[in-house]
Write a protein that holds these residues in place. Structure first.
Motif, PDB file in Angstrom:
ATOM      1  N   LYS A 362       0.743  -1.127  -0.029  1.00  0.00           N
ATOM      2  CA  LYS A 362       0.024  -0.067   0.051  1.00  0.00           C
ATOM      3  C   LYS A 362       0.904   1.361   0.059  1.00  0.00           C
ATOM      4  O   LYS A 362       1.920   1.409   0.698  1.00  0.00           O
ATOM      5  N   ALA A 363       0.610   2.176  -0.806  1.00  0.00           N
ATOM      6  CA  ALA A 363       1.527   3.436  -1.203  1.00  0.00           C
ATOM      7  C   ALA A 363       0.513   4.913  -0.755  1.00  0.00           C
ATOM      8  O   ALA A 363      -0.665   4.749  -1.145  1.00  0.00           O
ATOM      9  N   GLU A 364       1.212   5.864  -0.162  1.00  0.00           N
ATOM     10  CA  GLU A 364       0.232   6.819   0.186  1.00  0.00           C
ATOM     11  C   GLU A 364       1.119   8.066  -0.380  1.00  0.00           C
ATOM     12  O   GLU A 364       2.372   8.092  -0.332  1.00  0.00           O
ATOM     13  N   LEU A 365       0.452   8.813  -1.129  1.00  0.00           N
ATOM     14  CA  LEU A 365       1.163   9.980  -1.965  1.00  0.00           C
ATOM     15  C   LEU A 365       1.763  10.853  -1.104  1.00  0.00           C
ATOM     16  O   LEU A 365       0.762  11.352  -0.119  1.00  0.00           O
ATOM     17  N   GLN A 366       3.005  11.540  -0.645  1.00  0.00           N
ATOM     18  CA  GLN A 366       3.286  12.002   0.288  1.00  0.00           C
ATOM     19  C   GLN A 366       3.630  13.709  -0.096  1.00  0.00           C
ATOM     20  O   GLN A 366       3.548  14.554   0.827  1.00  0.00           O
ATOM     21  N   GLU A 367       4.414  13.689  -1.213  1.00  0.00           N
ATOM     22  CA  GLU A 367       4.664  15.213  -2.045  1.00  0.00           C
ATOM     23  C   GLU A 367       4.768  14.994  -3.544  1.00  0.00           C
ATOM     24  O   GLU A 367       5.195  13.956  -4.033  1.00  0.00           O
ATOM     25  N   VAL A 368       4.175  15.937  -4.136  1.00  0.00           N
ATOM     26  CA  VAL A 368       4.443  16.034  -5.251  1.00  0.00           C
ATOM     27  C   VAL A 368       5.433  16.952  -5.676  1.00  0.00           C
ATOM     28  O   VAL A 368       5.120  18.258  -5.309  1.00  0.00           O
ATOM     29  N   VAL A 369       6.894  16.858  -6.051  1.00  0.00           N
ATOM     30  CA  VAL A 369       7.791  17.620  -6.197  1.00  0.00           C
ATOM     31  C   VAL A 369       7.720  18.540  -7.322  1.00  0.00           C
ATOM     32  O   VAL A 369       7.777  19.865  -7.282  1.00  0.00           O
ATOM     33  N   THR A 370       7.255  18.217  -8.735  1.00  0.00           N
ATOM     34  CA  THR A 370       6.824  18.702  -9.776  1.00  0.00           C
ATOM     35  C   THR A 370       6.217  18.009 -10.666  1.00  0.00           C
ATOM     36  O   THR A 370       6.072  16.751 -10.783  1.00  0.00           O
ATOM     37  N   VAL A 371       5.249  18.700 -11.555  1.00  0.00           N
ATOM     38  CA  VAL A 371       4.476  18.012 -12.433  1.00  0.00           C
ATOM     39  C   VAL A 371       4.775  18.405 -13.914  1.00  0.00           C
ATOM     40  O   VAL A 371       4.984  19.498 -14.110  1.00  0.00           O
ATOM     41  N   LEU A 372       4.625  17.528 -14.764  1.00  0.00           N
ATOM     42  CA  LEU A 372       5.268  17.731 -16.009  1.00  0.00           C
ATOM     43  C   LEU A 372       4.401  17.347 -17.079  1.00  0.00           C
ATOM     44  O   LEU A 372       4.052  16.221 -16.937  1.00  0.00           O
ATOM     45  N   ASP A 373       3.993  18.062 -18.015  1.00  0.00           N
ATOM     46  CA  ASP A 373       2.890  17.748 -19.067  1.00  0.00           C
ATOM     47  C   ASP A 373       3.834  17.134 -20.187  1.00  0.00           C
ATOM     48  O   ASP A 373       4.940  17.584 -20.386  1.00  0.00           O
ATOM     49  N   ALA A 374       3.704  15.871 -20.428  1.00  0.00           N
ATOM     50  CA  ALA A 374       4.392  14.861 -21.024  1.00  0.00           C
ATOM     51  C   ALA A 374       4.499  15.327 -22.707  1.00  0.00           C
ATOM     52  O   ALA A 374       5.600  14.847 -23.427  1.00  0.00           O
ATOM     53  N   SER A 375       3.704  15.958 -23.070  1.00  0.00           N
ATOM     54  CA  SER A 375       3.619  16.505 -24.392  1.00  0.00           C
ATOM     55  C   SER A 375       4.153  17.817 -24.800  1.00  0.00           C
ATOM     56  O   SER A 375       4.609  18.065 -25.688  1.00  0.00           O
ATOM     57  N   THR A 376       4.017  18.625 -23.567  1.00  0.00           N
ATOM     58  CA  THR A 376       4.461  20.003 -23.859  1.00  0.00           C
ATOM     59  C   THR A 376       5.887  20.305 -23.087  1.00  0.00           C
ATOM     60  O   THR A 376       6.428  21.419 -23.229  1.00  0.00           O
ATOM     61  N   LEU A 377       5.941  19.431 -21.876  1.00  0.00           N
ATOM     62  CA  LEU A 377       7.041  19.698 -21.148  1.00  0.00           C
ATOM     63  C   LEU A 377       6.955  20.815 -20.215  1.00  0.00           C
ATOM     64  O   LEU A 377       7.853  21.491 -19.759  1.00  0.00           O
ATOM     65  N   SER A 378       5.759  21.597 -20.080  1.00  0.00           N
ATOM     66  CA  SER A 378       5.417  22.596 -19.478  1.00  0.00           C
ATOM     67  C   SER A 378       5.455  22.126 -17.821  1.00  0.00           C
ATOM     68  O   SER A 378       5.012  20.953 -17.433  1.00  0.00           O
ATOM     69  N   GLU A 381       3.384  23.635 -10.364  1.00  0.00           N
ATOM     70  CA  GLU A 381       3.757  23.212  -9.096  1.00  0.00           C
ATOM     71  C   GLU A 381       2.460  23.090  -8.317  1.00  0.00           C
ATOM     72  O   GLU A 381       1.779  24.016  -8.072  1.00  0.00           O
ATOM     73  N   ARG A 382       2.004  21.805  -8.133  1.00  0.00           N
ATOM     74  CA  ARG A 382       0.731  21.587  -7.260  1.00  0.00           C
ATOM     75  C   ARG A 382       0.956  20.091  -6.735  1.00  0.00           C
ATOM     76  O   ARG A 382       1.485  19.148  -7.121  1.00  0.00           O
ATOM     77  N   GLN A 383      -0.178  19.615  -5.685  1.00  0.00           N
ATOM     78  CA  GLN A 383      -0.197  18.572  -5.078  1.00  0.00           C
ATOM     79  C   GLN A 383      -1.062  17.385  -5.494  1.00  0.00           C
ATOM     80  O   GLN A 383      -1.516  16.800  -4.668  1.00  0.00           O
ATOM     81  N   TYR A 384      -1.318  17.542  -6.891  1.00  0.00           N
ATOM     82  CA  TYR A 384      -1.728  16.299  -7.460  1.00  0.00           C
ATOM     83  C   TYR A 384      -1.355  16.392  -9.030  1.00  0.00           C
ATOM     84  O   TYR A 384      -0.878  17.257  -9.519  1.00  0.00           O
TER      85      TYR A 384
END
Length: 612
Positions: A362-378, A381-384
Motif C-alpha cells: 500500500k502506498a500513500e502520496l506524500q509529496e508532489v515535487v513537480t508536475v510535467l505535461d509529457a507532450s508540452t514539457l511545461s 507546481e501543485r499537489q496532485y
C-alpha cells in the motif's frame, strides 16, 4: 516500387543461417494510424518470417473480396490464428535476419506500456518509434518518447513513415527530424537515427529506396542489425524477485524451493543468498528447475528455483541477492518519476498499491515535487497529478520494499500503481529516502542478540528435558477463544512432563510501561520476540496468542527468533494475507482434537521425544 518484393528484397528472403544464440527484443510505438501494423507486416514478409503460404493466402483473400492488399492485413491474419489456439502471439511478433532473431513487442497504447513495466515485455533493448510524415509529430508521439525514456530504453530509432503521401520530400523529413530531435533532447533521449520510409510501398525497409536518393543512411533492417545488445544481464548483479515457496512432502521429499524468475545475474550452488527487505541469509544447497536435469547454476531470464542449506522464513515479494555484490535499496519512502493515466487525479486523499516485481504494498502520496505535461514539457507546481501528466513524487509505503535506483538497474526499479483494482500509473524509482520505520528495522537488526552457550549447551538441555525449544503461535480472527485453546495446550503438555510456558502478549505490553499501548504493533512484536528468545534459549516450549497474524508480523518475529523454532496454528477461515500455516484448525473443533494435532506435529518435527 509496388507491393511485390523487388529483386533486392527477394535475395533477402532466401533461407539464412541465423545466429540462434543472439536475440533482441524491440518495442514498436507510435500514434494511432501512423502505420505500425503495416511496418510489422513488411518486416515479417521481407525477412521470410511468415508461416509458409500466409502472404499468398492473405493476398488471395483480398482478391476474392475485391479489396486492395495491405501488409497490415498480415497481422490481422496472425491474430485470427492466435484466437484459434495456433502458434502466433499477436503482441509479440517474431522475425529474423542473418545476424539475429528479433522479438518485436507491439504496445498499442499507454496502458499496455504500464502493464509491460512489470513483465518481461518491458525488457526491450531498442525501440522503433513511428511518426506519420503527413500528420507529423503528435501528442502521443511525445508521450511515447517519454515512456521509452522511463523504461530506460536508450536505443531509439525513429521511422518517419508514409513518405509516399508527401511525395518523398526531403524538406518534410527534415522538418519532422528537427522538431522531434529537439523534444527528445529535452527529456534526455538521443535517437539512433531518423529513417524516412514507406511501409506501404516497402521503401527503406529491407532495401534502399530509389525514391529518396537524398537519404544516404541505413534501411530499417540494416539499422536493427547494427544495434548492440545491452550488457548481458547474466553478467550483472544477481536479482530474483521471490514468486513463491514450494514445500514437498511426498515420498520423503522434504525440499523447500524458493522459486522465481531471475531478472539479472546468475546463481550457483554454494552462493550465499541474502533476501531483502528482511536481510535473512543462507547458502544455496541446490538449483532446481521443473522436470529438468540436475544443474549447478542458472542465469538471467530463467524461471528457476533453489533450496537452502539452512531453512529460513522467506515469503513472496522478497528480493533474492548474492552476498558480496552491490545490495539493493530498502526503504518505506521513495522518490519516483511516474506517468499517470488514472481516471481520478493522483492525490494524497486516496490509497494506492505499488507493485514492483512480486512485491505489492500500500502506498500513500506524500509529496508532489513537480508536475510535467509529457507532450508540452511545461512544469506545474501543485499537489496532485492529472491524467497523461508526468510527475516527480514521493510515496510513503506501508512496509519496506527492496529495489534498485533506475540509474543502476531498470529491471528492479520499474513499478506500476494500482488504483481501485486498475493499473493507473507507472514509473521508475530514482531515490531512496530514510523513514522512521526504516530506522526501526535497522535498530532491530543492530540489537539482535547472539546468545552464547556457556556452561550448559542447547543439546544438553534438549537431552535433559527430552524436548527441543519451539514457539507455538495461535492466531486467527478475534473472538475465537484462542486463549482457552492455549491454556488447554499448556496444561496438556505440562501434565505429560514437558517444560511449557504460555507467554501472554497482552500482559507483556503492560509490563513494559504505560506508553506501550500507543507504540506501533511492530515495536510490540519486537518486545515479544526478545522475551521469547530468552525463554526458548532456556529450552522451553512456548505458547502464545497473536490475533490476525500476518506475513509482515512473522518477518518481524523472525528477525529476532530462529524461524525454525516457530510453528503457526491457525484457527478459522484462511484469508488472503494469512502466512504459511503449520496446523489449520476449524473454528469449532474440539480442544482434544486440536491437542492431538499439535502433539503430532511436535513429534514429527522432533520437538518432543524420548531421552537421547
Amino acid at each position: 516500387m509496388n507491393n511485390n518484393l523487388n529483386k533486392n528484397q527477394l535475395s533477402m528472403v532466401k533461407p539464412q543461417q541465423v545466429n540462434i544464440n543472439e536475440n533482441m527484443n524491440i518495442v514498436i510505438v507510435g500514434h494511432v494510424d501512423h502505420g505500425k501494423s503495416t511496418i510489422i507486416g513488411r518486416l515479417l514478409a521481407d525477412t521470410n518470417s511468415l508461416p509458409q503460404g500466409k502472404l499468398e493466402q492473405v493476398k488471395e483473400t483480398c482478391r476474392r473480396n475485391a479489396k486492395p492488399f495491405e501488409y497490415a492485413f498480415l497481422l490481422d491474419a496472425l491474430k485470427d490464428e492466435q484466437a484459434q489456439g495456433i502458434t502466433i502471439d499477436a503482441a509479440r511478433v517474431f522475425f529474423k535476419t542473418q545476424k539475429r532473431k528479433y522479438i518485436i513487442i507491439d504496445a498499442p497504447g499507454h496502458i499496455e506500456f504500464l502493464k509491460n513495466m512489470v513483465t518481461g515485455a518491458a525488457r526491450a533493448e531498442a525501440a522503433l518509434l513511428v511518426i506519420d510524415a503527413k500528420e507529423g509529430v503528435r501528442e502521443n508521439s511525445k508521450r511515447h518518447g517519454y515512456l521509452l525514456s522511463m523504461l530506460g530504453i536508450k536505443q531509439v530509432v525513429v521511422l518517419i513513415n508514409k513518405m509516399d503521401l508527401v511525395d518523398y520530400r526531403q524538406e518534410r523529413y527534415e522538418e519532422i527530424v528537427e522538431e522531434y530531435k529537439t523534444f527528445l533532447s529535452e527529456i534526455g533521449v538521443e535517437a539512433e537515427s531518423f529513417i524516412p520510409i514507406s511501409g506501404f510501398m516497402g521503401e527503406n525497409i529491407a532495401s534502399s529506396s530509389d525514391k529518396m536518393p537524398w537519404y544516404h543512411g541505413r534501411t530499417v533492417l540494416e539499422k536493427l542489425d547494427g544495434l548492440e545488445n545491452k550488457e548481458d544481464v547474466k553478467d550483472q548483479v544477481f536479482r530474483m524477485p521471490v514468486q513463491g515457496i514450494y514445500k514437498f512432502t511426498a515420498n520423503g521429499d522434504d525440499r523447500r524451493i524458493i522459486a522465481g524468475t531471475i531478472d539479472t545475474g546468475k546463481i550457483t550452488v554454494e552462493d550465499e543468498v541474502i533476501f531483502y527487505p528482511s536481510g535473512k541469509k543462507s547458502k544455496v544447497k541446490s538449483v532446481e528447475r521443473f522436470h529438468a536435469a540436475k544443474m549447478d547454476e542458472d542465469i538471467a531470464g530463467s524461471a528457476t528455483g533453489f533450496t537452502l542449506e539452512e531453512q529460513i522464513y522467506i515469503t513472496r515479494g522478497e528480493l533474492a541477492c548474492i552476498a558480496g555484490e552491490n545490495p539493493p535499496e530498502v526503504s518505506t519512502q521513495i522518490k519516483t518519476k511516474l506517468f499517470w493515466l488514472g481516471k481520478e487525479d493522483l492525490n494524497n486523499k486516496r490509497d494506492y498499491y505499488l507493485k514492483l516485481g512480486t512485491q505489492k504494498v500500500k502506498a500513500e502520496l506524500q509529496e508532489v515535487v513537480t508536475v510535467l505535461d509529457a507532450s508540452t514539457l511545461s512544469k506545474t507546481e501543485r499537489q496532485y497529478v492529472q491524467r497523461h501528466e508526468v510527475a516527480e513524487v514521493v510515496f510513503k509505503l506501508e512496509k519496506a520494499i527492496a529495489f534498485d535506483k533506475a540509474e543502476n538497474s531498470t529491471e528492479t526499479s520499474r513499478f506500476v500503481l494500482i488504483d481501485n483494482y486498475e493499473i493507473s500509473g507507472g514509473g521508475i524509482i530514482v531515490d531512496s529516502l530514510k523513514s522512521q520505520e526504516g530506522l526501526l528495522d535497522e535498530k532491530i537488526h543492530q540489537e539482535k542478540v547472539t546468545w552464547r552457550e556457556e556452561a550448559v549447551t542447547r543439546q544438553e538441555r534438549a537431552s535433559r528435558y527430552a524436548q527441543k525449544p519451539m514457539m507455538l503461535m495461535i492466531s486467527g480472527k478475534k473472538d475465537l477463544k484462542k486463549k482457552s485453546i492455549a491454556a488447554y495446550l499448556e496444561r496438556g503438555l505440562f501434565t505429560e512432563g514437558r517444560n511449557v510456558y504460555y507467554l501472554d502478549t497482552e500482559s507483556l505490553s503492560h509490563r513494559f510501561g504505560e506508553g506501550m499501548q500507543e507504540e506501533s504493533s511492530k515495536e510490540h512484536l519486537k518486545h515479544v520476540a526478545e522475551v521469547a528468545n530468552v525463554l526458548l534459549n532456556a529450552g522451553n516450549i512456548l505458547i502464545t496468542v497473536i490475533d490476525h497474524l500476518q506475513t509482515e508480523d512473522i518477518n518481524v518475529l523472525s528477525k529476532v527468533l530462529d524461524f525454525r523454532q516457530l510453528k503457526l496454528v491457525w484457527i478459522g477461515d484462511i484469508e488472503e494475507d494469512t502466512p504459511p500455516i503449520d496446523i489449520h484448525v476449524e473454528e469449532n473443533e474440539p480442544k482434544e482434537i486440536i491437542y492431538e494435532k499439535v502433539k503430532k506435529i511436535l513429534i514429527e518435527n522432533r520437538v518432543i521425544f524420548e531421552g537421547l
